[in-house]
Design an enzyme around this catalytic site. Structure first.
Site, PDB file in Angstrom:
ATOM      1  N   ASP A   1      -0.270  -1.554  13.031  1.00 55.99           N
ATOM      2  CA  ASP A   1      -1.383  -0.624  12.811  1.00 55.99           C
ATOM      3  C   ASP A   1      -2.691  -1.386  12.977  1.00 55.99           C
ATOM      4  O   ASP A   1      -3.312  -1.340  14.039  1.00 55.99           O
ATOM      5  CB  ASP A   1      -1.270   0.003  11.420  1.00 55.99           C
ATOM      6  CG  ASP A   1      -2.470   0.869  11.053  1.00 55.99           C
ATOM      7  OD1 ASP A   1      -3.236   1.242  11.967  1.00 55.99           O
ATOM      8  OD2 ASP A   1      -2.653   1.176   9.862  1.00 55.99           O
TER       9      ASP A   1
ATOM     10  N   LYS B   1      -3.340   6.181  15.667  1.00 56.29           N
ATOM     11  CA  LYS B   1      -4.382   6.870  14.902  1.00 56.29           C
ATOM     12  C   LYS B   1      -5.513   7.206  15.866  1.00 56.29           C
ATOM     13  O   LYS B   1      -6.178   6.308  16.387  1.00 56.29           O
ATOM     14  CB  LYS B   1      -4.894   5.979  13.766  1.00 56.29           C
ATOM     15  CG  LYS B   1      -3.883   5.739  12.653  1.00 56.29           C
ATOM     16  CD  LYS B   1      -4.441   4.762  11.633  1.00 56.29           C
ATOM     17  CE  LYS B   1      -3.511   4.608  10.429  1.00 56.29           C
ATOM     18  NZ  LYS B   1      -3.983   3.542   9.506  1.00 56.29           N
TER      19      LYS B   1
ATOM     20  N   GLN C   1       0.790  -1.236   0.000  1.00 57.69           N
ATOM     21  CA  GLN C   1       0.000   0.000   0.000  1.00 57.69           C
ATOM     22  C   GLN C   1       0.818   1.280   0.000  1.00 57.69           C
ATOM     23  O   GLN C   1       0.428   2.260  -0.619  1.00 57.69           O
ATOM     24  CB  GLN C   1      -0.940  -0.007   1.210  1.00 57.69           C
ATOM     25  CG  GLN C   1      -1.961   1.111   1.204  1.00 57.69           C
ATOM     26  CD  GLN C   1      -3.129   0.787   2.100  1.00 57.69           C
ATOM     27  OE1 GLN C   1      -4.048   0.074   1.704  1.00 57.69           O
ATOM     28  NE2 GLN C   1      -3.099   1.298   3.312  1.00 57.69           N
TER      29      GLN C   1
ATOM     30  N   ARG D   1      -4.910   9.678   8.507  1.00 52.18           N
ATOM     31  CA  ARG D   1      -5.680   8.674   7.792  1.00 52.18           C
ATOM     32  C   ARG D   1      -5.740   9.089   6.322  1.00 52.18           C
ATOM     33  O   ARG D   1      -5.417  10.218   5.966  1.00 52.18           O
ATOM     34  CB  ARG D   1      -7.117   8.557   8.336  1.00 52.18           C
ATOM     35  CG  ARG D   1      -7.253   8.158   9.786  1.00 52.18           C
ATOM     36  CD  ARG D   1      -6.522   6.881  10.169  1.00 52.18           C
ATOM     37  NE  ARG D   1      -6.906   5.676   9.475  1.00 52.18           N
ATOM     38  CZ  ARG D   1      -7.679   4.709   9.983  1.00 52.18           C
ATOM     39  NH1 ARG D   1      -8.172   4.840  11.202  1.00 52.18           N
ATOM     40  NH2 ARG D   1      -7.931   3.605   9.307  1.00 52.18           N
ATOM     41  N   SER D   2      -6.169   8.172   5.465  1.00 50.97           N
ATOM     42  CA  SER D   2      -6.225   8.504   4.036  1.00 50.97           C
ATOM     43  C   SER D   2      -7.272   9.577   3.752  1.00 50.97           C
ATOM     44  O   SER D   2      -7.117  10.384   2.832  1.00 50.97           O
ATOM     45  CB  SER D   2      -6.502   7.252   3.206  1.00 50.97           C
ATOM     46  OG  SER D   2      -7.722   6.665   3.597  1.00 50.97           O
TER      47      SER D   2
ATOM     48  N   LYS E   1       3.650  10.082  10.497  1.00 48.87           N
ATOM     49  CA  LYS E   1       3.279   9.594   9.167  1.00 48.87           C
ATOM     50  C   LYS E   1       2.075  10.416   8.708  1.00 48.87           C
ATOM     51  O   LYS E   1       0.982  10.267   9.253  1.00 48.87           O
ATOM     52  CB  LYS E   1       2.921   8.109   9.249  1.00 48.87           C
ATOM     53  CG  LYS E   1       2.461   7.504   7.945  1.00 48.87           C
ATOM     54  CD  LYS E   1       2.039   6.057   8.167  1.00 48.87           C
ATOM     55  CE  LYS E   1       1.518   5.461   6.863  1.00 48.87           C
ATOM     56  NZ  LYS E   1       1.004   4.094   7.061  1.00 48.87           N
TER      57      LYS E   1
ATOM     58  N   GLU F   1      -3.071   9.925  -0.586  1.00 48.35           N
ATOM     59  CA  GLU F   1      -2.180  10.590   0.362  1.00 48.35           C
ATOM     60  C   GLU F   1      -1.092  11.415  -0.313  1.00 48.35           C
ATOM     61  O   GLU F   1      -0.110  11.805   0.311  1.00 48.35           O
ATOM     62  CB  GLU F   1      -1.585   9.550   1.314  1.00 48.35           C
ATOM     63  CG  GLU F   1      -2.681   8.867   2.127  1.00 48.35           C
ATOM     64  CD  GLU F   1      -2.176   7.785   3.051  1.00 48.35           C
ATOM     65  OE1 GLU F   1      -0.947   7.573   3.103  1.00 48.35           O
ATOM     66  OE2 GLU F   1      -3.003   7.155   3.724  1.00 48.35           O
TER      67      GLU F   1
ATOM     68  N   GLU G   1       5.443  -1.479   8.296  1.00 50.93           N
ATOM     69  CA  GLU G   1       4.175  -1.395   9.027  1.00 50.93           C
ATOM     70  C   GLU G   1       3.219  -2.467   8.517  1.00 50.93           C
ATOM     71  O   GLU G   1       3.103  -2.677   7.308  1.00 50.93           O
ATOM     72  CB  GLU G   1       3.578  -0.004   8.823  1.00 50.93           C
ATOM     73  CG  GLU G   1       2.199   0.192   9.406  1.00 50.93           C
ATOM     74  CD  GLU G   1       1.585   1.503   8.967  1.00 50.93           C
ATOM     75  OE1 GLU G   1       0.352   1.568   8.878  1.00 50.93           O
ATOM     76  OE2 GLU G   1       2.337   2.468   8.700  1.00 50.93           O
TER      77      GLU G   1
ATOM     78  N   ASP H   1       4.608   0.112   4.056  1.00 49.69           N
ATOM     79  CA  ASP H   1       3.351  -0.291   4.692  1.00 49.69           C
ATOM     80  C   ASP H   1       2.613  -1.205   3.721  1.00 49.69           C
ATOM     81  O   ASP H   1       1.860  -0.739   2.871  1.00 49.69           O
ATOM     82  CB  ASP H   1       2.483   0.923   5.039  1.00 49.69           C
ATOM     83  CG  ASP H   1       1.112   0.500   5.585  1.00 49.69           C
ATOM     84  OD1 ASP H   1       0.926  -0.705   5.866  1.00 49.69           O
ATOM     85  OD2 ASP H   1       0.230   1.370   5.721  1.00 49.69           O
TER      86      ASP H   1
END
EC number: 4.2.1.11
Length: 431
Positions: free
Chosen positions: A315, A340, A166, A369-370, A391, A208, A288, A245
């Site tokens: 995560d 998060k 990802q 977050r996205s 991040k 992102e 991640e 990730d």
């Protein structure tokens, strides 16, 4: 200085996030007219054990993704209980909401409703005291500027391409300061764009801000990033490192990992060996979600193989939840937690997870977050807790850049008191 100031109004509204989906924004007003405002982010690839993000489900409006139920919960149930409370008592505010909800996963009120209120209260309190948010949350010792974990190639659920993993990220751990780290990343980002163009790849971006080209393999993404690092005048493995990730829960099927873009299906042992090979060939400092959220055995294998030299971040595995983190610590899996805020739903619970991680020798990486907004709370949070790593996407798209710009302001405010730890931020591995 007053140590009691009443909340007189709590009000929520529906706004849009960066992925064109509704989200919750909350305003908290105090008796002297001070206001705190917070907006809540939303994820695309979400862990099965995250707190519930309450959506309306009405397909005729926003494709069912409206948040008017969460907004109504804030404006009625939560507001009725919090009006009259002391905004300076964050623990009591969050505890009250947790008890009001009464579920293990915030399913009644919605984590998106509760988080908006929790953060707006903290911001109102900081504003009332005339303090920066990072100072209010972290106290006099809040001083560490983070190493950015910057997503510059997107795959998986964050992009419409054939790359399985990802996120492919850069970490300027060799920089002398945050502002220099940001400059280095910006230069690599531009170098990557020209490198991709020269090789005939598309330079459209994902959620992102990272590029989302149709590369031939996951490894090619690493290779092209290393080319860009060199093209920008930096040394891979000295100035700038690679972070991954894979979001492995998204490719975990029937006990195996399906790298569909490469036509490979791997067992957990083979997947761990895949990462070992990558870490031996390239300057990878962090991975991640290298294994799926319920593949505890796979996580154990991976941690035993490379956990002493590569940061292994949980995560989906931990979802900012102290119960799952405690299990991971007991089993000896991973060595870091991704933080998060909306995975757990309140500021207090978030701080508890960070504290538990650090006591166990795990690092904490504060994350966006996205689906983001212009809210910059996480920039203040990462400095408040001296986490040392953040991040928050590529140096493109204003909802990502807003966090970096806030960190530049904080660095300026801290002046000589600020500290950029670079490689020392990775105290969980041998670097």
């Amino acid at each position: 200085m007053k140590n009691y100031i009443e909340i007189v109004d709590v009000y929520a509204r529906q706004i849009l996030d960066s992925r064109c989906n509704p989200t919750v924004e909350v305003e908290v007003e105090l008796e002297d007219g001070t206001v705190g405002v917070a907006a809540v982010p939303s994820g695309a690839s979400t862990g099965a054990f995250e707190a519930v993000e309450l959506r309306d489900g009405d397909k005729s409006k926003y494709l069912g993704k409206g948040v008017l139920k969460a907004v109504d919960n804030v404006n009625t149930i939560i507001a009725d209980e919090l009006v009259g409370m002391n905004v300076l008592d964050q623990v009591a505010i969050d505890k009250t909401m947790i008890e009001l909800d009464g579920t293990d996963n915030k399913a009644k009120l919605g984590a998106n409703a509760m988080l908006g209120v929790s953060l707006a209260c903290a911001k109102a309190a900081a504003n009332f005291l005339g303090m920066s948010l990072y100072q209010y949350i972290g106290g006099v010792n809040a001083k560490v500027l983070p190493v950015p974990m910057m997503n510059i190639i997107n795959g998986g659920k964050h992009a419409d391409n054939n790359v399985d993993l990802q996120e492919f990220m850069i970490m300027p751990a060799g920089a002398p300061s945050f502002s220099e780290a940001l400059r280095m990343c910006s230069e690599v980002y531009h170098a990557l764009k020209s490198t991709l163009k020269s090789q005939g790849y598309d330079t459209g971006v994902g959620d992102e801000g990272g590029f989302a080209p149709n590369l031939k393999s996951n490894e090619e993404a690493i290779i092209v990033i290393i080319e860009a690092i060199k093209k920008a005048g930096y040394t891979p493995g000295k100035d700038i490192f690679i972070a991954l990730d894979p979001a492995s829960s998204e490719i975990f099927e029937d006990g195996k990992y399906n790298l569909a873009g490469e036509g490979r299906v791997l067992t957990p042992e083979e997947m761990a060996n895949y990462y070992v090979e990558l870490a031996e060939k390239y300057p990878i400092i962090s991975i991640e979600d290298g294994m799926a959220e319920e593949d505890w055995d796979g996580w154990k294998i991976l941690t035993e193989k490379i956990g002493k030299k590569v940061q292994l971040v949980g995560d989906d595995l931990f979802v900012t939840n102290t119960e799952r983190l405690a299990k991971g610590i007991k089993l000896g899996v991973a060595n870091s937690i991704l933080i998060k805020l909306n995975q757990i739903g309140t500021l207090t619970e978030t701080l508890n997870a960070i504290e538990m991680a650090e006591r166990a020798g795990y690092t904490a990486v504060v994350s966006h977050r996205s689906g983001e907004t212009e809210d910059t709370t996480i920039a203040d949070l990462v400095v408040a807790v001296n986490a040392g790593q953040i991040k928050t996407g590529a140096p493109a798209r204003s909802e990502r850049v807003a966090k970096y710009n806030q960190l530049l302001r904080i660095e300026e405010e801290l002046n000589d008191m600020g500290e950029y730890r670079g490689l020392k931020a990775f105290y969980n591995i041998n670097k």
